[in-house]
Scaffold this active site. Structure first.
Site: not given
Length: 750
Positions: A479, A701, A749
């Site tokens: 990112s 995130c 992730w």
């Protein structure tokens, strides 16, 4: 949306202008003159008016189109031309689904002698899917991307399958009798597990298609490889029955021919370049096919010196490259394999003494197996730059390599790992063994020693088998942690360096495993700062060897005097701030999950500066609050960008609020650790108000399996109670609505 470049519209206008001023013209003169103008116009526009037919809607079958060379988007014609009975479409974002599509094609060839057409769906039209012959089958290898979305190259395919207004060649939406196979790729830590594969299956079945065997579903959170292996055997049995073929009609045949070239101009040999433009140093667009060698301007350690981990802040200069980005985008970094693993495979393959020999590689069936990297090249270059030799070896490849074993004992060892799932899991998967290490172990070599031709047994494995069996080395994505509005011409990344222990067994001793991309960047950080690259690092009092990389790049292209470079490109994302600064924003990003939110806050700071300059010091009064919920271990160890947040808060005039959780420093009254989900619950009144009344946006995130899941559970509880109900009913409904309206977005992730 794809453009139809074959459709052109041309309306010739032939003006006839006759002036009667100062002259008299007879009717015959007018006719002659008009005829002349018409003839002139016909001559001028003869190419458009009389050229070979350029059909707009319904192409006329010609000899060239019949043999597949007419319309390049007609997969049926290509199948007939190549006598192929299988078409395999793949929806792939990072290359994994494409790899499995190619594997299926290779297995169909080796088992049944059947040729396949492997297709990127973006490159083909689907109107004639209903024209697939009865003795053929269509395979769909579909990855689910993001929050239940199709991959970029499968968007049009999904629209065609699910849009009731889309019609096939025969009119309507009838695929009765179409034989199809589905294998989906997903990750169970995400909410919409394998939803794209399931939607493809449902759509085809609804239109009359007949699925062959069970629908396969691979889970990347556990073992995609094992899920594939368990599924494929039953599928192939059903396939043989459905198509009336018998196994054994195929045979082992190479995909490529590798040849050593006696003489070749050195300047035309690829030594790690990714494109012809990079080799010839010519300008062009920089993307995933032609990454940009970006100079590193800043590389610094973010964790405290006493920490046993590393986190690198790195800045890439993109001025003059043509590369643009927005906050929330991803940076693709192209790593190379560590020196140790390159040397290990050179020795096991008997290529150590001719590693620099120039080789050419040709595909025996380009439609099935394209040469996955640029050629001509060298053996060492392939192992260092182009194939992923640093990954844990898959179980299937071990069986195919057993026939090349140097001893009967080595052959038996390889076959057992291939057929015994439990032993493979214990020795290879838990032991984190790479292919070179397995070959050494099988031959009785000591994998703890630095490999050399003297201590490594040679295997006579053809290099074309290596190229076919090992996937292409893919970029690693991070990112972006900056905003172009504050950092024009510079892209920042925040990378935690991955390092963990394997699980030892009777066969494999304890060792440390290093992530490829992050340790590659750590090496670049040392070099950029003129720091000696440590041979070992200390972890829990133990010295751990650190992988080294040839960071100078091909022909020294990644080093100029004291500046180092790395090949990068930008991947677009939809992870974006709302355009209206009045909307409240809630960001949850523990650890390096904070990376995109640094870019988000910088974006708001840049906007605030302009607003204050234009409208005065009260310009931000009606802005919504930006709340960041951040967590790490300790405030004095791994608190990322601790010195920056107060400065951003000052510039945003109190509109930015940071909430922190230090899990190994501050604890709950009962002694339990405090995490970001606890912070959310403590601020539940503001969160409910910001979302339900302020129409705010929520961003998550970080790690998906635990953190993201638990954060969503807390949000559901907060919203459910605020609505006077429960987390399971009202809260879940509110989260679903937020996602549908793109007001709850995840960048996570596993």
């Amino acid at each position: 949306m794809a453009e139809d470049n074959n459709r052109t519209t041309f309306n010739p206008v032939i003006p006839l202008a006759l002036s009667a001023t100062g002259m008299t013209t007879s009717s015959s003169d007018v006719v002659v003159l008009g005829l002349g103008v018409v003839l002139a116009g016909l001559y001028l526009f003869k190419d458009q008016l009389f050229a070979a037919s350029k059909p707009k809607l319904a192409p006329v079958a010609t000899k060239s189109s019949a043999n597949g060379s007419g319309n390049p988007r007609d997969f049926i014609a290509k199948m007939k031309d190549g006598k192929k009975r299988i078409v395999i479409f793949y929806g792939s974002q990072t290359g994994t689904a494409e790899e499995y599509a190619i594997r299926l094609a290779k297995e169909a060839k080796s088992k049944f002698g059947l040729s396949s057409l492997v297709c990127d769906p973006e490159e083909y039209d689907f109107e004639n899917l209903d024209q697939l012959p009865e003795d053929c089958a269509a395979f769909f290898v579909m990855a689910t991307y993001g929050e239940g979305e199709p991959t970029d190259n499968a968007v049009q395919l999904m629209q065609n399958l699910e849009d009731d207004s889309f019609e096939f060649t025969n009119g309507g939406r009838d695929l009765t009798g179409l034989k199809y196979v589905v294998f989906g790729l997903g990750n169970k830590t995400y909410e919409h597990y394998n939803v794209i594969g399931r939607r493809v299956d449902a759509s085809l079945s609804k239109m009359g298609g007949i699925r062959i065997g069970e629908r396969g579903e691979g889970d990347d959170d556990k073992s995609m490889e094992e899920d594939y292996l368990e599924w494929k055997d039953g599928m192939w049995e059903a396939f043989a029955t459905a198509l009336g073929v018998e196994e054994g009609q195929g045979g082992d045949s190479a995909d490529f021919v590798v040849s050593e070239l006696d003489s070749h101009p050195p300047e035309k040999v690829y030594l790690g370049e990714y494109s012809a433009r990079a080799l010839t140093k010519t300008k062009g667009i920089h993307d995933a096919k032609n990454p940009y060698a970006a100079p590193i301007t800043v590389a610094r350690e973010l964790f405290a010196s006493h920490a046993d981990r590393n986190c690198v802040h790195i800045e890439f200069n993109t001025e003059g490259s043509g590369i643009t980005y927005q906050h929330g985008d991803h940076l693709g970094v192209w790593p190379i394999n560590p020196d140790l693993e390159v040397e290990r495979l050179l020795c096991t393959l008997g290529l150590h003494d001719k590693q620099d020999a120039v080789i050419g590689i040709e595909s025996l069936d380009p439609a099935l197996a394209k040469v996955p990297f640029p050629v001509p090249t060298t053996y060492a270059t392939v192992l260092r730059h182009y194939i992923d030799i640093n990954a844990v070896a898959g179980r299937q490849i071990l069986g195919s390599l057993s026939k090349f074993a140097p001893t009967p004992e080595a052959e038996a060892f390889m076959k057992e790992l291939n057929t015994n799932k439990e032993k493979y899991h214990t020795v290879v998967a838990e032991g984190c063994l790479k292919l070179g290490e397995i070959l050494q172990l099988a031959a009785g070599n000591d994998i703890t020693k630095i490999p050399s031709p003297e201590n490594t047994t040679k295997w006579s494995i053809p290099f074309d088998i290596i190229v076919s069996a090992i996937p292409r080395l893919q970029p690693r994505y991070y990112s972006i942690s900056s905003s172009p509005k504050l950092n024009p011409g510079s892209i920042h990344a925040t990378v935690v360096v991955l390092k963990h222990e394997n699980t030892p067994s009777e066969i494999v001793t304890k060792k440390w495993v290093h992530g490829l991309g992050s340790n590659f960047l750590l090496n670049l950080k040392h070099a950029t700062n003129g720091e000696p690259t440590p041979i070992t690092s200390v972890s829990d009092g133990e010295h751990v060897s650190v992988p080294a990389y040839l960071i100078d790049g091909p022909r020294g292209a990644y080093k100029t005097e004291t500046t180092y470079k790395a090949p990068v490109h930008v991947r677009r994302s939809t992870f974006r701030l709302p355009t209206n600064p009045k909307s409240p924003v809630i960001m949850i990003g523990p650890g390096t999950g904070v990376a995109p939110f640094r870019g988000f806050v910088q974006e708001r700071v840049a906007l605030a500066r302009r607003a204050i300059e234009k409208n005065g010091p009260d310009a931000l009064n009606d802005w919504g609050r930006i709340s960041l919920f951040y967590g790490c271990r300790r405030s004095d160890e791994d608190f990322l960008y601790a010195d920056e947040w107060p400065k951003y808060a000052e510039e945003l005039k109190g509109k930015f609020v940071l909430h922190t959780a230090f899990s190994r420093e501050k604890f709950n009254p009962d002694g339990s650790k405090i995490y970001v989900q606890n912070l959310l619950w403590n601020d539940r009144e503001h969160i409910a108000q910001a979302i339900l009344e302020g129409k705010g946006y929520v961003y998550i995130c970080g790690e998906a399996k635990n953190m993201a899941k638990q954060v969503e559970e807390v949000l559901a509880k907060i919203l459910g109670e605020a609505k006077g109900g429960s987390a399971e009913v009202e809260g879940a409904a509110e989260l679903k609505l937020l996602k549908e309206r793109s007001r709850l977005m995840l960048d996570v992730w596993s």
